[in-house]
Scaffold this motif. Structure first.
Motif, mmCIF file in Angstrom:
data_model
loop_
_atom_site.group_PDB
_atom_site.id
_atom_site.type_symbol
_atom_site.label_atom_id
_atom_site.label_comp_id
_atom_site.label_asym_id
_atom_site.label_seq_id
_atom_site.Cartn_x
_atom_site.Cartn_y
_atom_site.Cartn_z
ATOM 1 N N ILE A 134 5.178 6.598 10.269
ATOM 2 C CA ILE A 134 3.873 6.565 9.610
ATOM 3 C C ILE A 134 3.826 5.435 8.587
ATOM 4 N N TRP A 135 4.919 5.246 7.839
ATOM 5 C CA TRP A 135 4.989 4.135 6.883
ATOM 6 C C TRP A 135 4.844 2.795 7.604
ATOM 7 N N LYS A 136 5.604 2.636 8.680
ATOM 8 C CA LYS A 136 5.602 1.354 9.397
ATOM 9 C C LYS A 136 4.268 1.095 10.095
ATOM 10 N N ASP A 137 3.662 2.133 10.627
ATOM 11 C CA ASP A 137 2.344 1.970 11.258
ATOM 12 C C ASP A 137 1.304 1.528 10.236
ATOM 13 N N ALA A 138 1.379 2.106 9.040
ATOM 14 C CA ALA A 138 0.433 1.728 7.978
ATOM 15 C C ALA A 138 0.628 0.264 7.599
ATOM 16 N N GLU A 139 1.878 -0.128 7.441
ATOM 17 C CA GLU A 139 2.152 -1.514 7.054
ATOM 18 C C GLU A 139 1.677 -2.478 8.132
ATOM 19 N N ALA A 140 1.909 -2.130 9.393
ATOM 20 C CA ALA A 140 1.478 -2.993 10.496
ATOM 21 C C ALA A 140 -0.041 -3.155 10.520
ATOM 22 N N ALA A 141 -0.737 -2.112 10.060
ATOM 23 C CA ALA A 141 -2.202 -2.159 10.041
ATOM 24 C C ALA A 141 -2.741 -2.743 8.733
ATOM 25 N N GLY A 142 -1.833 -3.143 7.844
ATOM 26 C CA GLY A 142 -2.242 -3.695 6.559
ATOM 27 C C GLY A 142 -2.812 -2.648 5.619
ATOM 28 N N GLU A 143 -2.358 -1.405 5.787
ATOM 29 C CA GLU A 143 -2.879 -0.306 4.972
ATOM 30 C C GLU A 143 -1.855 0.141 3.938
ATOM 31 N N ARG A 144 -2.338 0.697 2.836
ATOM 32 C CA ARG A 144 -1.480 1.197 1.773
ATOM 33 C C ARG A 144 -1.969 2.580 1.362
ATOM 34 N N TYR A 145 -1.033 3.484 1.083
ATOM 35 C CA TYR A 145 -1.406 4.841 0.693
ATOM 36 C C TYR A 145 -0.475 5.339 -0.396
ATOM 37 N N PHE A 146 -0.889 6.438 -1.029
ATOM 38 C CA PHE A 146 -0.034 7.109 -2.001
ATOM 39 C C PHE A 146 1.011 7.955 -1.274
ATOM 40 N N PRO A 147 2.122 8.305 -1.964
ATOM 41 C CA PRO A 147 3.145 9.152 -1.338
ATOM 42 C C PRO A 147 2.586 10.446 -0.752
ATOM 43 N N ASN A 195 13.947 7.697 -2.140
ATOM 44 C CA ASN A 195 15.194 6.958 -1.921
ATOM 45 C C ASN A 195 15.233 6.339 -0.527
ATOM 46 N N ILE A 196 14.780 7.099 0.463
ATOM 47 C CA ILE A 196 14.763 6.600 1.842
ATOM 48 C C ILE A 196 13.824 5.402 1.952
ATOM 49 N N PHE A 197 12.637 5.525 1.351
ATOM 50 C CA PHE A 197 11.694 4.408 1.392
ATOM 51 C C PHE A 197 12.298 3.179 0.729
ATOM 52 N N ALA A 198 12.948 3.385 -0.428
ATOM 53 C CA ALA A 198 13.580 2.262 -1.137
ATOM 54 C C ALA A 198 14.643 1.593 -0.269
ATOM 55 N N SER A 199 15.380 2.395 0.490
ATOM 56 C CA SER A 199 16.435 1.817 1.349
ATOM 57 C C SER A 199 15.830 0.927 2.431
ATOM 58 N N TYR A 200 14.671 1.321 2.967
ATOM 59 C CA TYR A 200 14.016 0.493 3.975
ATOM 60 C C TYR A 200 13.476 -0.799 3.360
ATOM 61 N N VAL A 201 13.026 -0.726 2.114
ATOM 62 C CA VAL A 201 12.583 -1.932 1.419
ATOM 63 C C VAL A 201 13.763 -2.858 1.187
ATOM 64 N N MET A 202 14.892 -2.292 0.754
ATOM 65 C CA MET A 202 16.081 -3.099 0.486
ATOM 66 C C MET A 202 16.634 -3.747 1.756
ATOM 67 N N LYS A 203 16.439 -3.069 2.888
ATOM 68 C CA LYS A 203 16.893 -3.629 4.169
ATOM 69 C C LYS A 203 15.893 -4.610 4.772
ATOM 70 N N LEU A 206 10.556 -2.642 5.303
ATOM 71 C CA LEU A 206 9.257 -2.258 4.758
ATOM 72 C C LEU A 206 9.018 -3.043 3.477
ATOM 73 N N LYS A 207 7.747 -3.195 3.109
ATOM 74 C CA LYS A 207 7.392 -3.831 1.855
ATOM 75 C C LYS A 207 7.143 -2.742 0.804
ATOM 76 N N ALA A 208 7.577 -2.990 -0.403
ATOM 77 C CA ALA A 208 7.348 -2.019 -1.477
ATOM 78 C C ALA A 208 5.855 -1.759 -1.670
#
Length: 323
Positions: A134-147, A195-203, A206-208
């Motif tokens: 869901i995070w990656k799909d949002a980013e691919a669509a240029g969308e941003r949401y709250f946690p 923490n999981i989201f942060a790890s994907y950003v660090m790798k 995903l974009k913060a």
């Protein structure tokens, strides 16, 4: 208001000290709703792991709460309980555990919260693959949401249904998702999903910026408060910490920093806490201290129930629901 056996018991036996404070606070809460005021409820600690959803979900369904502020742990742990309840383990003798006992729990993938162990593989990892998509799909669509919006999407998508292990009526997050209830989750980054989201950003996967920030959460609640305070907004605080202090600060922020000198104070305040005042903590601060910070008026109805929130909160909700 209807009166079931729990309500009748409370009214008969809760006459003094903290029990009387519970009744007074519950009646004050009901008076706010009767006036047409809105109510914000905060969830600190591990209330989701304590299965607060068994009562809180019905509060949401019956429109007795209009806004929620919770920690990232409470946001995710209700969903974890929903999908992995049968894998949880209770450790009633937790006070007697040795360091080796704790290490053994870790090696079994059990993360302990007082007397309850959350199964990491069944809980965290079962959710992870779906929320990451869901995070990656949002980013691919240029969308941003709250946690909390991402978690709402997860629950409403139906992809988790095969894992449900409790009745959906006992999940407060599902009840909130169905209503698209407004929410803030301050400090979400220190949760497991954070923490999981942060790890994907660090790798670099995903974009913060795909996750809306805490500053945006403050703007979100400020906008909601300004639009909903025509009659009044009450504040019901379970525990303390960031879940409580973040949202209550919206009033002094609007008054002092935005220079909106006609902004109303919170119309009601209740705190369930067992923190000691002399420690200088936010959790232990008596309501009158909040007057000095521009959060409460001198005439705001104020209540403090000095007790265990896992005992008190379900009783207050049961009273309000007429159980």
């Amino acid at each position: 208001m209807s009166k079931g056996p729990v309500t009748e018991f409370i009214e008969k036996h809760f006459k003094h000290f903290n029990s009387a404070a519970l009744v007074d606070a519950a009646k004050g809460y009901q008076e706010q709703l009767d006036k047409g005021n809105k109510m914000l409820v905060t969830l600190a600690g591990a209330m989701s792991t304590a299965e607060i959803g068994k009562s809180f979900a019905e509060m949401i369904r019956q429109d007795k709460v209009q806004f929620i502020s919770c920690t990232g742990a409470n946001l995710e742990e209700d969903v974890m309980n929903l999908v992995a309840h049968s894998h949880y383990e209770r450790v009633p003798h937790y006070r007697d555990l040795t360091a080796q006992d704790e290490w053994d729990l870790l090696e079994r993938g059990l993360n302990r919260v007082t007397d309850t162990c959350i199964p990491e593989e069944e809980a965290f990892r079962r959710i992870q693959k779906h929320i990451v998509k869901i995070w990656k799909d949002a980013e691919a669509a240029g969308e941003r949401y709250f946690p909390h919006e991402y978690m709402y999407k997860l629950l409403l998508s139906g992809v988790m249904e095969e894992y449900y292990e409790i009745d959906l009526k006992d999940s407060w997050m599902y009840a909130a998702a169905e209503k698209n209830l407004p929410m803030v989750v301050p400090g979400w980054e220190d949760s497991t999903m954070g923490n999981i989201f942060a790890s994907y950003v660090m790798k670099g996967e995903l974009k913060a910026s795909t996750m809306k920030s805490g500053i945006e959460y403050m703007g979100f609640i400020a906008d909601w408060y300004m639009k909903n305070t025509d009659k009044g907004v009450g504040f019901f605080q379970i525990g303390g910490g960031i879940a409580g202090d973040f949202p209550i600060c919206v009033v002094p922020m609007l008054y002092q920093d935005m220079e909106m000198h006609d902004i109303p104070f919170w119309s009601y305040f209740c705190q369930i806490s067992d923190s000691t005042t002399s420690y200088g903590s936010y959790s232990g601060a008596v309501p009158n201290e909040k007057i000095t910070w521009g959060k409460l008026d001198k005439d705001t109805p104020k209540f403090v129930i000095e007790s265990d929130a896992t005992i008190v909160a379900p009783l207050v909700f049961a009273y309000l629901l007429g159980w």
